[in-house]
Design an enzyme around this catalytic site. Structure first.
Site, PDB file in Angstrom:
ATOM      1  N   THR A 146       0.880  -1.188   0.000  1.00  0.00           N
ATOM      2  CA  THR A 146       0.000   0.000   0.000  1.00  0.00           C
ATOM      3  C   THR A 146       0.909   1.227   0.000  1.00  0.00           C
ATOM      4  OG1 THR A 146      -0.223  -0.106   2.412  1.00  0.00           O
ATOM      5  CG2 THR A 146      -1.981  -1.080   1.106  1.00  0.00           C
ATOM      6  N   LYS A 169       3.922  -6.926   4.042  1.00  0.00           N
ATOM      7  CA  LYS A 169       3.663  -5.531   3.711  1.00  0.00           C
ATOM      8  C   LYS A 169       3.286  -4.803   4.991  1.00  0.00           C
ATOM      9  CE  LYS A 169       0.509  -3.321   3.251  1.00  0.00           C
ATOM     10  NZ  LYS A 169      -0.204  -2.346   4.149  1.00  0.00           N
ATOM     11  N   THR A 180      -1.542  -2.825  10.045  1.00  0.00           N
ATOM     12  CA  THR A 180      -2.084  -3.279   8.758  1.00  0.00           C
ATOM     13  C   THR A 180      -0.945  -3.982   8.056  1.00  0.00           C
ATOM     14  OG1 THR A 180      -3.501  -1.361   8.641  1.00  0.00           O
ATOM     15  CG2 THR A 180      -3.391  -2.698   6.686  1.00  0.00           C
ATOM     16  N   GLU A 260       6.322   4.653   7.322  1.00  0.00           N
ATOM     17  CA  GLU A 260       5.881   5.902   6.704  1.00  0.00           C
ATOM     18  C   GLU A 260       6.619   7.118   7.250  1.00  0.00           C
ATOM     19  OE1 GLU A 260       1.253   4.678   5.694  1.00  0.00           O
ATOM     20  OE2 GLU A 260       1.697   5.897   7.456  1.00  0.00           O
ATOM     21  N   ASN A 379       0.005  11.048   6.431  1.00  0.00           N
ATOM     22  CA  ASN A 379      -1.204  10.580   7.096  1.00  0.00           C
ATOM     23  C   ASN A 379      -2.271  11.637   7.278  1.00  0.00           C
ATOM     24  OD1 ASN A 379      -0.775   7.697   7.664  1.00  0.00           O
ATOM     25  ND2 ASN A 379       1.106   8.496   8.552  1.00  0.00           N
ATOM     26  N   SER A 384      -6.010   6.314   4.844  1.00  0.00           N
ATOM     27  CA  SER A 384      -5.507   4.935   4.833  1.00  0.00           C
ATOM     28  C   SER A 384      -6.069   4.168   6.007  1.00  0.00           C
ATOM     29  CB  SER A 384      -3.992   4.911   4.868  1.00  0.00           C
ATOM     30  OG  SER A 384      -3.518   5.549   6.029  1.00  0.00           O
TER      31      SER A 384
END
Lengths: 384, 384
Positions: A146, A169, A180, A260, A379, A384
């Protein structure tokens, strides 16, 4: 590499049109046997995505023939329709492969609260099945990304003649018990489901459960381990468990390395704790301290923020016996000023924080990242 | 306003040179009587600053004549020397005012792990004492600022004829039970120390303990309540407690409104919880979710992140019975997609998130802020 490193597995990854940008978004992993043993570990979040509820039931049977994974949508908080969609996905895979839907695990990742585009997903399953290959592991790993900037794979071999491979992932909402984070591990060792389960829980407890990028527990975390038995090797438990742990540790490190917005990977070593639980509690408290994570981003060896985080825990320690090192320099001794903080070099991506509780012989390592403006941008701009 | 709104108090705020930039950094609040009752609430962080350890002991006596507060240094994690410095500070105040050091509370705020410049602080006490005035409350409030952009004061009056006033500072490391949050409240009501303590704990439990800007618990939090009795009024408990609560709530709201880097103030209302403890646990979990805080910054009504935060708690609820509203729009109904998220208007600074647990009749409100790039910049560039 990836999920096809072990014998007895095929995989594929394609673009089914679930993602609007046309990137790969659907992966299929198939166990071609002879054995089809499986184990799984799932998010401890009480708000669980439909595919988690489904796959938990599938794995209880101890046999999994195929795993279908999609990015581009988490299918979480989607109500009864979401569960029907997961069921229909498993049914379609079963139909295409000629197995029962009860042996098809499903995993999804992406935005919460948005129904999956089943008109894209279901036809994609046929297309993915047509691409299944013993060399398809990389493409499968790519299709589950993602916000990941790179795909993640790992492999380990056991001396007795078996292989454990895997893909993962996960880049945000990353605090397993939790993230996630989707992981599929495969092995050609000949292992019973109960042993797979024990080895997988041992491994995840000390690897994925000890990375905590942003403290946010996902609704979709899934770690599956499938065994084909195709190597013909029946390994000793310790040898097998170590190979599983090594692949999990490798993938966990890659998840942290691609979190991230992060510019630093922070290894928090808690030593001389009274118990391993204390060490983990202290490590996690440090890992979740936003102020410290900002300081590391600014290459500021701000040990006061480490002590203030330790002070919020219930672990055994005396405040005036705490020592803290940053990249090997003991900037805090006996709960107070230690070596000169100017000696700390924080220019490299990996930063090591060592907290000595002076309370026993237990220890643990927790990994986290710094907190950056890029994390905020990613974010706040991206749903997401 | 501030700590001199109530009769029987003088205060001063001066620049003693503790801060290198020359800003005011030393405040003195003196209870001129006739009564000198006091109560205090302190950080629950186990790593406590020297002035917290000192003032906890002072308050146990039930009498406080003076409070000396400095910004520019937290005097936390400074070892035995730090405690000696706090002791010397109290002694100097006692000497200047002609009272015992055991009735002088000390509070400090600023960088952890750096000794205070006593050569500046001790002479400053004499200078501050010379400035003491019944109109000095504002100056005292200004002198305790660190990263605060504005000083914070509040006042309430009781119908029976008494006043409660107060000042506060705090902008980061703000998650009371906790924050580098200093508060001094004064009243001219004639109240016993035990009653002061009960009223203060009642008030802080529902105000300061329910703001959580960044999840980071400070080593220095101190809330003091001093009573002079100078109004001659002996109020009913409920009337007095309500005035104390009102001043605490007002100051708490001001702290959130001035949190480091924040662009949004987020009011989290948890309703229909089984117990108040559940409501607080759920509210705090939502308040600490970095992903949600980023989404609010981006004006994205990302209710999936609210549900994922609720799912990490042990509160009583069923996932498919959860409703969530953002600014009054019920974007999540029965744990799934509700009203159109496009209807949510998030342009204003205050954002209200309502989580309905459908599990009982209890409720709680928790306040937090968004997470912004400015927060990261401020806390990676500034050692605090």
């Amino acid at each position: 590499m990836s999920v096809t490193a072990a014998k007895g597995f095929t995989a594929a990854g394609i673009a089914a049109g679930i993602k609007e940008n046309g990137n790969p978004d659907l992966a299929l992993v198939v166990n071609t046997g002879p054995r089809r043993a499986a184990a799984g570990v799932f998010t401890s979040n009480r708000v669980k995505a439909a595919p988690v509820l489904w796959s938990e039931q599938v794995v209880k049977g101890g046999e999994v023939t195929a795993v279908v994974l999609n990015s581009g949508g988490a299918n979480a908080c989607t109500g009864p329709k979401g569960f029907q969609d997961t069921h229909a996905t498993a049914e379609r895979v079963a139909e295409v492969l000629g197995h029962g839907a009860g042996e098809v695990a499903v995993a999804s990742t992406g935005l919460i609260g948005v129904p999956l585009p089943m008109d894209k997903l279901l036809p994609g399953i046929g297309a993915a099945a047509a691409e299944l290959s013993e060399h398809g592991g990389e493409k499968a790993a790519i299709a589950i990304k993602t916000t990941d900037s790179v795909h993640k794979t790992a492999v380990a071999t056991g001396p007795s003649g078996f292989t454990v491979g895997g893909m993962a992932k996960g880049a945000g909402m990353l605090a397993p018990g939790l993230a996630t984070m989707l992981v599929v591990l495969t092995t050609d060792a000949d292992v019973e489901p109960g042993t797979l389960d024990t080895a997988l829980r041992d491994a995840t407890r000390r690897t994925f459960d000890r990375i905590d990028s942003d403290g946010c527990m996902s609704t979709n975390d899934t770690v599956l381990l499938l065994a084909s038995g195709a190597s013909g090797t029946v390994p000793e438990y310790d040898e097998f468990a170590e190979a599983v742990r090594a692949v999990c540790a490798d993938l966990a490190r890659q998840l942290i390395g691609d979190a991230e917005g992060a510019s630093k990977d922070i290894r928090i070593e808690v030593v001389h704790a009274a118990t391993e639980e204390d060490a983990v509690e202290v490590g996690r408290s440090i890992a979740r301290n936003n102020l410290l994570k900002c300081a590391v981003h600014g290459e500021d060896p701000n040990w006061g923020r480490v002590l203030s985080a330790i002070g919020t825990t219930s672990a055994a320690f005396e405040p005036d016996a705490l020592d803290v090192a940053i990249n090997g320099v003991w900037v805090c001794r006996a709960g107070s000023v230690g070596e000169d903080r100017e000696l700390v070099d924080m220019r490299f991506r990996e930063v090591v924080i060592t907290a000595d509780l002076a309370a026993g012989d237990a220890s643990a390592v927790i990994w986290t990242n710094d907190l950056t403006a890029d994390y905020v941008h990613e974010n706040s701009a991206y749903s997401s």
